[in-house]
Scaffold this motif. Structure first.
Motif, PDB file in Angstrom:
ATOM      1  N   PRO A   1       0.186  10.451  -9.881  1.00 37.49           N
ATOM      2  CA  PRO A   1       0.032  10.233  -8.145  1.00 37.49           C
ATOM      3  C   PRO A   1       1.201  10.610  -6.968  1.00 37.49           C
ATOM      4  CG  PRO A   1      -0.684   7.968  -9.130  1.00 37.49           C
ATOM      5  CD  PRO A   1      -0.473   8.970 -10.400  1.00 37.49           C
ATOM      6  N   PRO A   2       0.877  10.118  -6.149  1.00 31.33           N
ATOM      7  CA  PRO A   2       2.548  11.692  -4.979  1.00 31.33           C
ATOM      8  C   PRO A   2       3.078   9.657  -5.150  1.00 31.33           C
ATOM      9  CG  PRO A   2       0.310  12.010  -4.369  1.00 31.33           C
ATOM     10  CD  PRO A   2      -0.550  11.058  -5.620  1.00 31.33           C
ATOM     11  N   LEU A   3       3.674   9.888  -3.976  1.00 29.57           N
ATOM     12  CA  LEU A   3       3.879   8.963  -2.879  1.00 29.57           C
ATOM     13  C   LEU A   3       3.293   8.801  -1.479  1.00 29.57           C
ATOM     14  CD1 LEU A   3       8.456   9.675  -2.958  1.00 29.57           C
ATOM     15  CD2 LEU A   3       6.269   7.604  -4.649  1.00 29.57           C
ATOM     16  N   ARG A   4       2.363   7.607  -1.309  1.00 35.29           N
ATOM     17  CA  ARG A   4       1.497   7.936  -0.331  1.00 35.29           C
ATOM     18  C   ARG A   4       2.118   7.704   0.811  1.00 35.29           C
ATOM     19  NH1 ARG A   4      -2.813   9.931  -2.865  1.00 35.29           N
ATOM     20  NH2 ARG A   4      -3.181   9.730  -4.779  1.00 35.29           N
ATOM     21  N   GLU A   5       1.312   6.477   2.097  1.00 33.83           N
ATOM     22  CA  GLU A   5       1.762   5.993   3.453  1.00 33.83           C
ATOM     23  C   GLU A   5       2.699   4.841   3.492  1.00 33.83           C
ATOM     24  OE1 GLU A   5      -0.066   7.571   6.469  1.00 33.83           O
ATOM     25  OE2 GLU A   5      -0.409   9.356   5.151  1.00 33.83           O
ATOM     26  N   THR A   6       2.814   4.950   3.936  1.00 40.08           N
ATOM     27  CA  THR A   6       3.947   3.072   4.432  1.00 40.08           C
ATOM     28  C   THR A   6       2.840   1.995   3.891  1.00 40.08           C
ATOM     29  OG1 THR A   6       3.431   3.290   6.876  1.00 40.08           O
ATOM     30  CG2 THR A   6       5.670   3.926   5.349  1.00 40.08           C
ATOM     31  N   ASP A   7       0.854   2.018   4.710  1.00 40.96           N
ATOM     32  CA  ASP A   7       0.617   0.955   3.956  1.00 40.96           C
ATOM     33  C   ASP A   7       0.317   0.943   2.872  1.00 40.96           C
ATOM     34  OD1 ASP A   7      -1.298   3.166   4.820  1.00 40.96           O
ATOM     35  OD2 ASP A   7      -2.941   2.562   5.472  1.00 40.96           O
ATOM     36  N   ASP A   8       0.245   2.259   1.562  1.00 40.55           N
ATOM     37  CA  ASP A   8      -0.209   2.071   0.622  1.00 40.55           C
ATOM     38  C   ASP A   8       0.902   1.629   0.036  1.00 40.55           C
ATOM     39  OD1 ASP A   8      -2.783   3.661   1.108  1.00 40.55           O
ATOM     40  OD2 ASP A   8      -1.333   5.760   0.843  1.00 40.55           O
ATOM     41  N   VAL A   9       2.377   2.148  -0.013  1.00 40.44           N
ATOM     42  CA  VAL A   9       2.846   0.813  -0.550  1.00 40.44           C
ATOM     43  C   VAL A   9       2.908  -0.237  -0.169  1.00 40.44           C
ATOM     44  CG1 VAL A   9       5.871   1.533  -1.194  1.00 40.44           C
ATOM     45  CG2 VAL A   9       4.652   3.403   0.174  1.00 40.44           C
ATOM     46  N   ALA A  10       2.706  -0.951   0.193  1.00 46.08           N
ATOM     47  CA  ALA A  10       2.727  -1.891   1.041  1.00 46.08           C
ATOM     48  C   ALA A  10       1.694  -3.220   0.311  1.00 46.08           C
ATOM     49  CB  ALA A  10       1.959  -2.408   3.022  1.00 46.08           C
ATOM     50  N   ALA A  11       0.293  -1.512   0.132  1.00 45.73           N
ATOM     51  CA  ALA A  11      -0.970  -2.350  -0.541  1.00 45.73           C
ATOM     52  C   ALA A  11      -0.600  -2.438  -2.072  1.00 45.73           C
ATOM     53  CB  ALA A  11      -1.693  -1.732  -0.261  1.00 45.73           C
ATOM     54  N   VAL A  12       0.351  -1.860  -2.442  1.00 42.19           N
ATOM     55  CA  VAL A  12       0.813  -1.788  -3.337  1.00 42.19           C
ATOM     56  C   VAL A  12       1.831  -2.773  -4.179  1.00 42.19           C
ATOM     57  CG1 VAL A  12       2.020  -1.036  -5.963  1.00 42.19           C
ATOM     58  CG2 VAL A  12       0.497   0.415  -4.142  1.00 42.19           C
ATOM     59  N   ALA A  13       2.619  -3.205  -3.275  1.00 43.38           N
ATOM     60  CA  ALA A  13       3.395  -4.830  -3.126  1.00 43.38           C
ATOM     61  C   ALA A  13       2.905  -5.988  -3.317  1.00 43.38           C
ATOM     62  CB  ALA A  13       4.553  -4.212  -2.429  1.00 43.38           C
TER      63      ALA A  13
ATOM     64  N   VAL B   1      -1.264   3.041  -9.857  1.00 43.10           N
ATOM     65  CA  VAL B   1      -2.864   2.524  -8.473  1.00 43.10           C
ATOM     66  C   VAL B   1      -1.287   2.902  -7.545  1.00 43.10           C
ATOM     67  CG1 VAL B   1      -3.471   0.821  -7.163  1.00 43.10           C
ATOM     68  CG2 VAL B   1      -3.944   0.504  -9.457  1.00 43.10           C
ATOM     69  N   SER B   2      -1.473   3.624  -6.920  1.00 43.00           N
ATOM     70  CA  SER B   2      -0.520   4.356  -5.374  1.00 43.00           C
ATOM     71  C   SER B   2      -0.699   4.184  -4.570  1.00 43.00           C
ATOM     72  CB  SER B   2      -0.395   5.689  -5.679  1.00 43.00           C
ATOM     73  OG  SER B   2      -1.017   6.701  -5.773  1.00 43.00           O
ATOM     74  N   THR B   3      -3.364   3.841  -3.990  1.00 42.75           N
ATOM     75  CA  THR B   3      -3.325   3.704  -2.934  1.00 42.75           C
ATOM     76  C   THR B   3      -3.890   2.317  -2.610  1.00 42.75           C
ATOM     77  OG1 THR B   3      -5.588   3.698  -3.530  1.00 42.75           O
ATOM     78  CG2 THR B   3      -4.887   6.194  -3.418  1.00 42.75           C
ATOM     79  N   ARG B   4      -3.920   1.997  -0.694  1.00 43.76           N
ATOM     80  CA  ARG B   4      -4.877   0.725  -0.199  1.00 43.76           C
ATOM     81  C   ARG B   4      -5.969   0.681  -0.920  1.00 43.76           C
ATOM     82  NH1 ARG B   4      -4.644  -2.004   4.303  1.00 43.76           N
ATOM     83  NH2 ARG B   4      -2.536  -1.591   4.941  1.00 43.76           N
ATOM     84  N   GLY B   5      -6.524   1.502  -0.881  1.00 47.66           N
ATOM     85  CA  GLY B   5      -8.356   2.021  -1.527  1.00 47.66           C
ATOM     86  C   GLY B   5      -8.337   1.178  -3.079  1.00 47.66           C
TER      87      GLY B   5
ATOM     88  N   ASP C   1      -7.867  -2.374  -2.764  1.00 42.08           N
ATOM     89  CA  ASP C   1      -8.956  -3.589  -2.815  1.00 42.08           C
ATOM     90  C   ASP C   1     -10.020  -2.936  -3.561  1.00 42.08           C
ATOM     91  OD1 ASP C   1      -8.004  -3.902  -0.513  1.00 42.08           O
ATOM     92  OD2 ASP C   1      -8.398  -2.497   0.797  1.00 42.08           O
ATOM     93  N   ILE C   2     -10.128  -2.107  -3.791  1.00 41.42           N
ATOM     94  CA  ILE C   2     -11.140  -1.489  -4.977  1.00 41.42           C
ATOM     95  C   ILE C   2     -10.872  -2.698  -6.182  1.00 41.42           C
ATOM     96  CG2 ILE C   2     -12.621  -0.617  -6.883  1.00 41.42           C
ATOM     97  CD1 ILE C   2     -12.111   2.070  -4.360  1.00 41.42           C
ATOM     98  N   ILE C   3     -10.047  -2.557  -6.935  1.00 40.40           N
ATOM     99  CA  ILE C   3      -9.457  -3.342  -7.618  1.00 40.40           C
ATOM    100  C   ILE C   3      -9.487  -4.806  -8.167  1.00 40.40           C
ATOM    101  CG2 ILE C   3      -7.550  -3.575 -10.148  1.00 40.40           C
ATOM    102  CD1 ILE C   3      -7.513  -1.205  -9.165  1.00 40.40           C
ATOM    103  N   ARG C   4      -8.819  -5.667  -6.598  1.00 36.67           N
ATOM    104  CA  ARG C   4      -8.738  -6.690  -6.096  1.00 36.67           C
ATOM    105  C   ARG C   4     -10.636  -6.803  -6.027  1.00 36.67           C
ATOM    106  NH1 ARG C   4      -6.265  -6.705  -1.790  1.00 36.67           N
ATOM    107  NH2 ARG C   4      -3.973  -7.105  -2.745  1.00 36.67           N
ATOM    108  N   ARG C   5     -11.680  -6.462  -5.891  1.00 36.52           N
ATOM    109  CA  ARG C   5     -12.902  -6.222  -5.606  1.00 36.52           C
ATOM    110  C   ARG C   5     -13.728  -6.687  -7.101  1.00 36.52           C
ATOM    111  NH1 ARG C   5     -13.164  -3.686  -1.293  1.00 36.52           N
ATOM    112  NH2 ARG C   5     -14.291  -1.614  -2.138  1.00 36.52           N
ATOM    113  N   ALA C   6     -12.975  -5.971  -7.880  1.00 36.51           N
ATOM    114  CA  ALA C   6     -13.236  -5.800  -9.182  1.00 36.51           C
ATOM    115  C   ALA C   6     -13.509  -7.498 -10.003  1.00 36.51           C
ATOM    116  CB  ALA C   6     -13.269  -4.198  -9.785  1.00 36.51           C
ATOM    117  N   LYS C   7     -12.100  -7.589  -9.968  1.00 41.76           N
ATOM    118  CA  LYS C   7     -11.621  -8.734 -10.222  1.00 41.76           C
ATOM    119  C   LYS C   7     -12.613  -9.950 -10.086  1.00 41.76           C
ATOM    120  CE  LYS C   7      -7.077  -7.704 -12.341  1.00 41.76           C
ATOM    121  NZ  LYS C   7      -4.847  -7.958 -12.206  1.00 41.76           N
TER     122      LYS C   7
END
Lengths: 440, 316
Positions: free
Chosen positions: A289-301, A243-247, A250-256
């Motif tokens: 997937p590629p290295l993404r934006e800083t907000d994606d990095v934070a969202a993954v963490a 998983v590499s994107t903020r989106g 979020d989608i996985i969080r809602r699914a869980k």
């Protein structure tokens, strides 16, 4: 560490260790009692057994052996990049005792004979449990469903067409239903190629500036969303890879929250580095997937911290130096990761205050064990004695010449990281030791 | 002052002083063009390799002319005749070139970053003649020279670049160079061709052509790469022309002194109408002449040429 033995005995104690279990690290020192490759007992304070050989590991953390749900060992077919044996060596050096190998080899692992072949190579190497994932579709062509039942009987523990997405939604739905029937996860390389196109890095400011074709985040988000809806309908276990994107988080969080049977993994590079690393056109930073934006990095963490993302997986993807010396747009996707995973976790998650060390270790052990439904990763009494000794404050520099796999395509070459794996044991046997001379 | 660098890979890492030095030297070389003998013996005995891994006519000819006017020995190889068609890697090509002890490399390549890669492997100066969608610094310099000749100090001057910004190395080199000189750059085109995040490079993004050109001192009209195919990034040539084509009607709305540039080759009646392309507001052939001069200046400066010597009459 005291290493006075010539061989690891059949029964022994590891003492002076801080036990890491259940997402926590014991405040007091304790011990592990190993007998015939299994956990006989463990606890804080002094061991009750007497007269046994003792491994004094003063102050190190003793954690369950690491489990990686996503590695590419390239065998059969691309042995110049990695083999099951060389990959197992890298795994052991990274603290891993169990790995799930991806089926995108040549030929594809899409039948029981090839599943057995990979297991046999793993047993020969004897350095970690090699659990093959089989292909969902024959030849990973995305057309006909492979014989998943026969492969499960042969020892396959998951199914995926990783490297390629399953574009055909009906095939994905069928795979999830069969996975549900067989009790194994379907691992999704979630990428809508009609959106992503021929991109070679994340689509954003840096791809614009560098003049490289971008891969839009929406390509991952849309594919994760589709797969989750198919999982909802089928009841099957969907495991979302890398998983590499903020989106997507979020989608996985809602699914869980909705109770859907979904798990997810994230790679060390996706919770540590952003797309600006591509600025010098070095294919060492090219992966999918590629290295993404800083907000994606934070969202993954954040996803790892709150459990939305279940585990850390390396997506260890070796390539030869020749291939990785091509121009950025021509070079293959993929980076190695087994030997740096723990240290990248300590350096970028623990030191940055996003996870504590106990949680990080759980992301490498009991959480991936749960994803795979394995009785590993928690050092229960009677469980096989897969464990690792860790020095979380030890610093080291990533050096291509000291890596143990066959390839050197790491994002972290030359970087100073914190967190060392001092020794790895599988079934009570030593598979790796940081300092010479090594025991057998 | 001279050019203290081994390579010219882009305008991103060139300073305003360096850019102005190149323009100054280039304008002196342009004076040579009007003489009966148009060559100077500055590069005699030195070998320049023109390595074109992508089809090019005008840039290649412009470089060759520049090299010939400096009396350099020239070796050309292009994709059709090189061993690239046999699967050789860029690294192997670079090492072969290094072993042959060439004095300078001019490279055009389809991969962004290829010139940067070669410059790291080769000890000789490397001039980027266009790498993928990344940079085309000599085009950027000749464009800026053409603007500078007419507008003088570029600070506060408004330049609007129109077209497929996303895939244009010309746009990127223009943006970097013009920003260095203090110009105000606006980019315009359909949103499929102008990513919003390009604003972070220091430009204004404007999707409405009328607004984008209203205050402009210069329009730099990019070539639409028809080979990319209509239907993806734009519906049709006709639709593109209707919405973003530079027509007489658009030109009538410009400030009186504003002029129109195009890096060529033109798609007449797609990005620019024939009336404008042949009209009084365009300076396209001047760009072509400046291109040779800018390339002469770069080759001269990168091969250790002393700007002072040139001023005292070596070239003139």
């Amino acid at each position: 560490m005291e290493w006075s033995w010539q061989r690891i005995p059949a029964e022994y104690l590891v003492t002076g260790v801080k036990l890491a279990r259940g997402g926590k690290i014991a405040a007091r020192k304790g011990y592990l009692h190993v007998k015939k490759g299994r956990v006989e007992a463990l606890g804080v304070g002094k061991p009750t057994a007497e007269g046994l050989p003792v491994l004094e590991a003063d102050g190190l953390i003793l954690a369950p052996g690491f489990i990686d749900t996503h590695v590419h060992f390239r065998e059969p077919g691309e042995e110049e990049k990695e083999t099951v044996a060389t990959g197992s060596r890298a795994a052991a050096a990274g603290g891993f005792t169990t790995v799930v190998t991806m089926p995108n080899t040549d030929p594809t692992i899409d039948n029981p004979g090839l599943v057995r072949y990979v297991i046999d190579r793993g047993n020969e190497a004897g350095l970690c449990r090699v659990l093959p994932a089989g292909a969902v579709s024959i030849g990973r062509q995305g057309q006909g469903l492979a014989e998943l039942g026969a492969m499960v009987e042969a020892g396959a523990r998951a199914f995926t067409d990783d490297g390629s997405p399953i574009e055909n939604g009906k095939l994905m739905a069928a795979a999830l239903k069969y996975g549900n029937l067989l009790g194994v996860p379907i691992m999704s390389h979630a990428e809508d190629r009609s959106i992503v196109g021929s991109g070679c890095m994340h689509g954003g400011y840096w791809s614009t500036r560098l003049g490289l074709t971008g891969m839009a985040r929406a390509g991952e988000d849309a594919a994760v969303f589709r797969d989750i809806e198919l999982a909802r309908a089928s009841g099957g276990h969907l495991h979302v890879c890398h998983v590499s994107t903020r989106g997507a988080v979020d989608i996985i969080r809602r699914a869980k929250a909705d109770g859907i049977n979904v798990t997810a993994e994230a790679t060390p590079h996706h919770f540590s580095l952003d797309h600006s690393r591509c600025r010098d056109y070095s294919p060492r930073f090219k992966m999918n997937p590629p290295l993404r934006e800083t907000d994606d990095v934070a969202a993954v963490a954040d996803g790892l911290a709150d459990g939305t993302i279940d585990c850390i997986a390396t997506d260890h993807a070796p390539h030869t130096a020749t291939e990785k010396e091509l121009q950025f747009d021509q070079a293959p996707f993929g980076v190695i990761g087994l030997e740096t995973a723990f240290a990248v976790g300590v350096t970028y998650l623990v030191e940055e205050g996003r996870l504590d060390l106990g949680q990080l270790i759980a992301c490498f052990s009991e959480r991936p064990a749960r994803v795979l439904g394995l009785p590993l990763g928690s050092l229960e009494d009677g469980a096989e004695a897969d464990f690792v000794l860790l020095d979380p404050s030890g610093e080291w520099t990533v050096d291509a010449t000291t890596l143990h796999g066959r390839s050197e395509n790491s994002c972290f070459l030359g970087d100073r990281l914190r967190g060392r794996v001092m020794a790895t044991f599988m079934r009570g046997r030593l598979t790796w030791r940081a300092t010479e001379p090594s025991l057998t | 002052m001279s050019l203290q660098r081994k390579d010219v890979l882009g305008l991103e890492d060139m300073s305003a002083e360096e850019i102005l030095l190149v323009l100054d030297i280039a304008s002196r070389f342009r004076a040579v063009f009007d003489r009966p003998v148009r060559s100077v013996p500055i590069m005699r005995g030195r070998t320049v390799v023109n390595f074109f891994h992508e089809p090019s006519t005008r840039t290649r000819i412009s470089f060759e002319l520049a090299e010939k006017r400096l009396s350099a020995d020239i070796v050309n190889f292009s994709v059709a005749t090189s061993s690239f068609s046999k699967g050789e890697t860029l690294r192997d090509t670079a090492e072969n070139l290094a072993a042959m002890k060439i004095d300078m490399l001019v490279v055009r390549h389809g991969s962004s970053g290829a010139a940067q890669y070669l410059s790291r492997v080769l000890a000789c100066p490397v001039i980027n003649a266009g790498d993928g969608c990344h940079e085309h610094p000599t085009q950027g310099l000749l464009d800026i020279m053409t603007m500078h000749q007419r507008l003088g100090d570029m600070r506060g001057k408004k330049v609007t670049i129109i077209g497929d910004i996303a895939h244009s190395r010309v746009a990127r080199s223009n943006i970097w160079g013009l920003n260095k000189l203090g110009a105000e750059v606006t980019v315009c085109g359909p949103p499929t061709m102008v990513p919003g995040n390009i604003a972070r490079m220091g430009v204004t993004v404007e999707y409405d052509l009328k607004k984008a050109v209203a205050q402009a001192d210069v329009l730099n009209v990019l070539r639409i790469q028809l080979e990319r195919g209509a239907g993806g990034d734009f519906p049709s040539n006709r639709e593109y022309h209707r919405m973003y084509g530079i027509t007489e009607d658009v030109v009538r709305g410009l400030k009186p002194e504003a002029f129109v540039m195009h890096p060529g080759p033109m798609n007449r009646n797609v990005e620019i109408s024939s009336e404008v392309a042949d009209g009084p507001r365009q300076v396209i052939l001047d760009q072509v002449a400046n291109g040779v001069a800018v390339r002469m200046a770069l080759i001269y400066l990168l091969s250790g040429g002393d700007p002072g010597a040139l001023a005292s009459g070596e070239a003139a």
